[in-house]
Design a protein around this motif. Structure first.
Motif, short mmCIF file in Angstrom:
data_model
loop_
_atom_site.label_atom_id
_atom_site.label_comp_id
_atom_site.label_asym_id
_atom_site.label_seq_id
_atom_site.Cartn_x
_atom_site.Cartn_y
_atom_site.Cartn_z
N VAL A 325 -40.33 -30.20 54.06
CA VAL A 325 -40.50 -30.37 52.61
C VAL A 325 -41.08 -31.76 52.32
CG1 VAL A 325 -39.30 -30.55 50.40
CG2 VAL A 325 -38.68 -28.74 51.99
N LEU A 326 -40.55 -32.79 52.97
CA LEU A 326 -41.02 -34.16 52.73
C LEU A 326 -42.47 -34.34 53.19
CD1 LEU A 326 -37.84 -36.18 53.76
CD2 LEU A 326 -38.63 -35.64 51.47
N VAL A 327 -42.82 -33.75 54.33
CA VAL A 327 -44.21 -33.80 54.79
C VAL A 327 -45.11 -33.11 53.78
CG1 VAL A 327 -45.82 -32.91 56.53
CG2 VAL A 327 -43.68 -33.97 57.26
N TYR A 328 -44.67 -31.94 53.33
CA TYR A 328 -45.48 -31.17 52.38
C TYR A 328 -45.70 -31.94 51.09
CZ TYR A 328 -47.51 -27.09 50.16
OH TYR A 328 -48.40 -26.24 49.56
N MET A 329 -44.64 -32.54 50.56
CA MET A 329 -44.77 -33.25 49.29
C MET A 329 -45.63 -34.50 49.43
SD MET A 329 -43.40 -31.24 47.28
CE MET A 329 -43.78 -32.21 45.84
N THR A 330 -45.59 -35.16 50.59
CA THR A 330 -46.44 -36.34 50.81
C THR A 330 -47.91 -35.96 50.71
OG1 THR A 330 -44.76 -37.30 52.27
CG2 THR A 330 -46.98 -38.22 52.40
N ILE A 331 -48.28 -34.91 51.44
CA ILE A 331 -49.69 -34.48 51.46
C ILE A 331 -50.08 -33.88 50.12
CG2 ILE A 331 -51.35 -32.98 52.63
CD1 ILE A 331 -49.54 -33.23 55.14
N TYR A 332 -49.16 -33.14 49.49
CA TYR A 332 -49.43 -32.53 48.19
C TYR A 332 -49.74 -33.58 47.12
CZ TYR A 332 -48.25 -30.84 43.54
OH TYR A 332 -48.27 -30.59 42.18
N VAL A 333 -48.96 -34.66 47.10
CA VAL A 333 -49.16 -35.72 46.10
C VAL A 333 -50.56 -36.30 46.21
CG1 VAL A 333 -48.49 -38.09 45.52
CG2 VAL A 333 -46.74 -36.33 45.72
N VAL A 334 -51.01 -36.56 47.44
CA VAL A 334 -52.34 -37.14 47.64
C VAL A 334 -53.43 -36.15 47.21
CG1 VAL A 334 -53.95 -38.12 49.32
CG2 VAL A 334 -51.51 -38.59 49.52
N MET A 335 -53.29 -34.88 47.61
CA MET A 335 -54.29 -33.87 47.23
C MET A 335 -54.37 -33.70 45.72
SD MET A 335 -53.77 -30.83 50.08
CE MET A 335 -52.06 -30.46 49.60
N THR A 336 -53.22 -33.67 45.07
CA THR A 336 -53.19 -33.45 43.63
C THR A 336 -53.74 -34.65 42.86
OG1 THR A 336 -51.29 -31.98 43.87
CG2 THR A 336 -51.68 -32.90 41.69
N LEU A 337 -53.31 -35.85 43.23
CA LEU A 337 -53.84 -37.04 42.56
C LEU A 337 -55.35 -37.14 42.76
CD1 LEU A 337 -51.08 -39.72 43.33
CD2 LEU A 337 -51.65 -38.75 41.10
N GLY A 338 -55.82 -36.82 43.96
CA GLY A 338 -57.25 -36.83 44.21
C GLY A 338 -58.00 -35.86 43.31
N SER A 339 -57.44 -34.67 43.13
CA SER A 339 -58.08 -33.66 42.28
C SER A 339 -58.13 -34.12 40.83
CB SER A 339 -57.31 -32.34 42.37
OG SER A 339 -57.29 -31.86 43.70
N PHE A 340 -57.05 -34.72 40.34
CA PHE A 340 -57.04 -35.19 38.95
C PHE A 340 -57.95 -36.41 38.76
CE2 PHE A 340 -53.22 -32.57 38.40
CZ PHE A 340 -53.53 -31.98 37.18
N LEU A 341 -58.11 -37.21 39.80
CA LEU A 341 -59.05 -38.33 39.72
C LEU A 341 -60.48 -37.82 39.54
CD1 LEU A 341 -57.49 -40.62 42.44
CD2 LEU A 341 -58.00 -41.35 40.11
N VAL A 342 -60.78 -36.67 40.16
CA VAL A 342 -62.10 -36.06 39.96
C VAL A 342 -62.23 -35.55 38.54
CG1 VAL A 342 -63.63 -34.19 40.68
CG2 VAL A 342 -62.38 -35.48 42.41
N VAL A 343 -61.16 -34.96 38.00
CA VAL A 343 -61.18 -34.48 36.61
C VAL A 343 -61.50 -35.64 35.66
CG1 VAL A 343 -59.81 -33.45 34.75
CG2 VAL A 343 -59.57 -32.60 37.08
N LEU A 344 -61.00 -36.83 35.96
CA LEU A 344 -61.27 -37.99 35.11
C LEU A 344 -62.75 -38.35 35.07
CD1 LEU A 344 -58.26 -40.29 36.07
CD2 LEU A 344 -58.68 -39.28 33.84
N GLN A 345 -63.50 -37.95 36.09
CA GLN A 345 -64.94 -38.26 36.12
C GLN A 345 -65.75 -37.26 35.28
OE1 GLN A 345 -65.19 -41.15 37.70
NE2 GLN A 345 -63.03 -40.76 38.16
N MET A 346 -65.12 -36.18 34.88
CA MET A 346 -65.82 -35.13 34.13
C MET A 346 -65.83 -35.50 32.64
SD MET A 346 -63.93 -31.98 36.13
CE MET A 346 -64.50 -30.71 35.01
N ARG A 347 -66.97 -35.97 32.15
CA ARG A 347 -67.06 -36.34 30.75
C ARG A 347 -68.48 -36.11 30.22
NH1 ARG A 347 -66.22 -40.85 33.92
NH2 ARG A 347 -67.80 -42.50 33.80
N GLY A 348 -68.54 -35.79 28.93
CA GLY A 348 -69.80 -35.44 28.29
C GLY A 348 -70.59 -36.65 27.81
N PRO A 349 -71.64 -36.39 27.01
CA PRO A 349 -72.54 -37.46 26.56
C PRO A 349 -71.85 -38.56 25.76
CG PRO A 349 -73.48 -35.30 26.12
CD PRO A 349 -72.09 -35.07 26.57
N ASP A 350 -70.83 -38.19 24.97
CA ASP A 350 -70.14 -39.18 24.15
C ASP A 350 -68.91 -39.77 24.83
OD1 ASP A 350 -71.97 -38.72 22.10
OD2 ASP A 350 -70.81 -37.03 21.35
N GLY A 351 -68.75 -39.47 26.12
CA GLY A 351 -67.60 -39.98 26.85
C GLY A 351 -66.36 -39.11 26.72
#
Length: 481
Positions: A325-351
């Protein structure tokens, strides 16, 4: 044990609480102009809390008459919680700058600190009341964070939904706690374990069910997942990234501690609940995500799906299962934060933030580096080798097989193929569809660095960390047995 030693054992929470109070005063006097100072100081406070784990806070034993546990298991969970909280603070300024009208205010990092203090109490709880106080401190901060963008109706709606359903879940949990206390005569985990080891009454079994139901809400496991997609979609993206990482780790770590330490003798009773929640979460998280058009909602169902896999490790009820469980949550946290960091780059013409999956079309040609990073995160979340996400699933399935739960592992592996469909759909959209309008602006230096580090961690290079991660998680799991 003298009082000063006990205070040293709870030093991480003291650092966070004192830091939050002082920074709240700075925010009150400095106003909006103090935002940058408060944010960077909050990150320093979280780093200080992490450093405080190096002393008695990681191996001190019981404190305050058994109310608080300072052991390696709690220390491991706190490292993940504090790291995720710090990243959630670091990525907020750029997001709020781009958003329309809602500037970041200094209360944001203070709320993150208070929530982290509550989560620290949760994973170190040795008593049902410590558990409840920590959980409520975390939840009250989270309700405000969900509705932090006051001018955004979706954010206000997310906060209200989270508050109403969270209050219901707290009531269910408190009712379970009252039943366990009433039929065992104590709220201490050791005393509760003794009660479950004896002749169990129907009241103790009902208490077990209600306690696990309340905890299932906090980790967004089926059938208490209903708040997750709406809150994840409506909350500001840095807040959603926080919800998907730190509180998830705290809730699962808390459930593991309660299951093993307080209700360990009732393994065969709670294992049925955990197996149902695990399989239902995997199935619903996979199937419901297929038709989603909003990327944040898809990641919400992905988080439900991943909680199911983590619970397979808990269902084993062994040291190897807890380590998995601890191994899974460690890797999951990194994968999820990485995915949301990509979402933060998604923005339109007005920001303004762009969240539709269709906007990712052809991103491999307009933003190739970003597309590659997101593809790595998606393949890793799907558990496709040789990416590190495969090892996360392997760890929990191996623990389930070793505990004699071979059918559970087989069903879990079979259902993971359903989830792979929508992750691969994202990759297909980026690499094979006609290009949509390119996202505006450049990637922030902090965000770009974090995306690169996360992608490297979940790439095949992550396997080099297995000896260290395996040894640390095994040591943490042993603390519970």
């Amino acid at each position: 044990m003298d009082y000063s030693t006990q205070l040293l054992m709870s030093l991480p929470e003291l650092v966070l609480a004192v830091g939050a109070i002082l920074l709240m005063l700075v925010a009150a006097w400095g106003g909006q102009a103090s935002t940058k100072l408060v944010s960077w100081t909050s990150v320093a406070v979280l780093i200080g809390a992490g450093i405080a784990l190096a002393g008695p806070a990681s191996a001190g034993g019981e404190a305050f008459g058994g109310l608080y546990r300072a052991d390696m298991f709690a220390a491991f969970a706190k490292v993940l919680i504090f790291a995720a909280a710090a990243i959630s603070i670091l990525i907020a300024p750029a997001f709020f700058q781009r958003s329309s009208g809602d500037d970041l205010r200094p209360e944001y990092p203070v709320l993150i600190l208070l929530s982290a203090a509550g989560m620290g109490m949760m994973v170190s709880a040795g008593d049902l009341l410590t558990l409840y106080v920590g959980l409520e401190l975390q939840s009250l901060s989270a309700y405000v964070l969900a509705s932090f963008m006051r001018r955004d109706t979706r954010s206000a709606e997310a906060g209200l939904k989270y508050f109403v359903l969270g209050a219901l879940a707290s009531g269910i949990l408190l009712y379970g706690i009252s039943l366990v206390y009433g039929f065992s005569g104590t709220t201490l985990f050791d005393g509760i374990a003794s009660a479950y080891a004896g002749e169990r009454s129907i009241g103790l079994l009902f208490g077990l069910v209600f306690v696990f139901a309340g905890l299932a809400f906090k980790m967004s496991a089926v059938p208490f997942h209903m708040w997750t997609p709406d809150v994840y979609e409506g909350a500001p993206t840095p807040v959603t990234a926080f919800f998907a990482s730190a509180p998830k780790v705290a809730a699962i770590a808390l459930a593991v501690r309660v299951a093993v330490e307080a209700m360990g003798p009732a393994l065969h009773d709670w294992r049925q609940i955990v197996i149902f929640a695990a399989l239902a979460s995997i199935l619903l998280g996979a199937v419901a995500a297929i038709g989603q058009t909003n990327f944040k909602r898809l990641l919400a169902y992905s988080s439900i799906n991943n909680v199911g896999f983590a619970l397979i490790g808990l269902a084993a009820g062994t040291e190897r299962g807890v380590a998995g469980v601890l191994v899974y949550m460690t890797i999951y946290v990194v994968m999820t934060l990485g995915s949301f960091l990509v979402v933060l780059q998604m923005r339109g013409p007005d920001g303004e933030p762009v969240e539709s999956i269709a906007s990712l079309s052809g991103m491999s040609r307009t933003r190739p580096g970003l597309a590659l990073a997101l593809a790595i995160f998606m393949f890793s979340l799907a558990g496709i080798p040789p990416l590190f996400g495969f090892y996360a699933k392997f760890a929990v399935f191996e623990a389930a097989v070793a505990a004699g739960l071979f059918p559970l592992a087989v069903v879990g592996i079979a259902m993971s193929t359903i989830g792979a469909f929508y992750y691969l759909k994202i990759v297909k959209t980026m690499y094979f569809d006609e290009p949509a309008r390119a996202f505006e602006g450049k990637t922030d230096v902090v965000e770009g660095g974090l995306i690169a580090l996360s992608a490297l961690f979940v790439s095949p290079l992550g396997y080099a960390l297995i000896p260290v991660l395996g040894a640390w998680t095994t040591l943490a799991a042993k603390a519970l047995f």
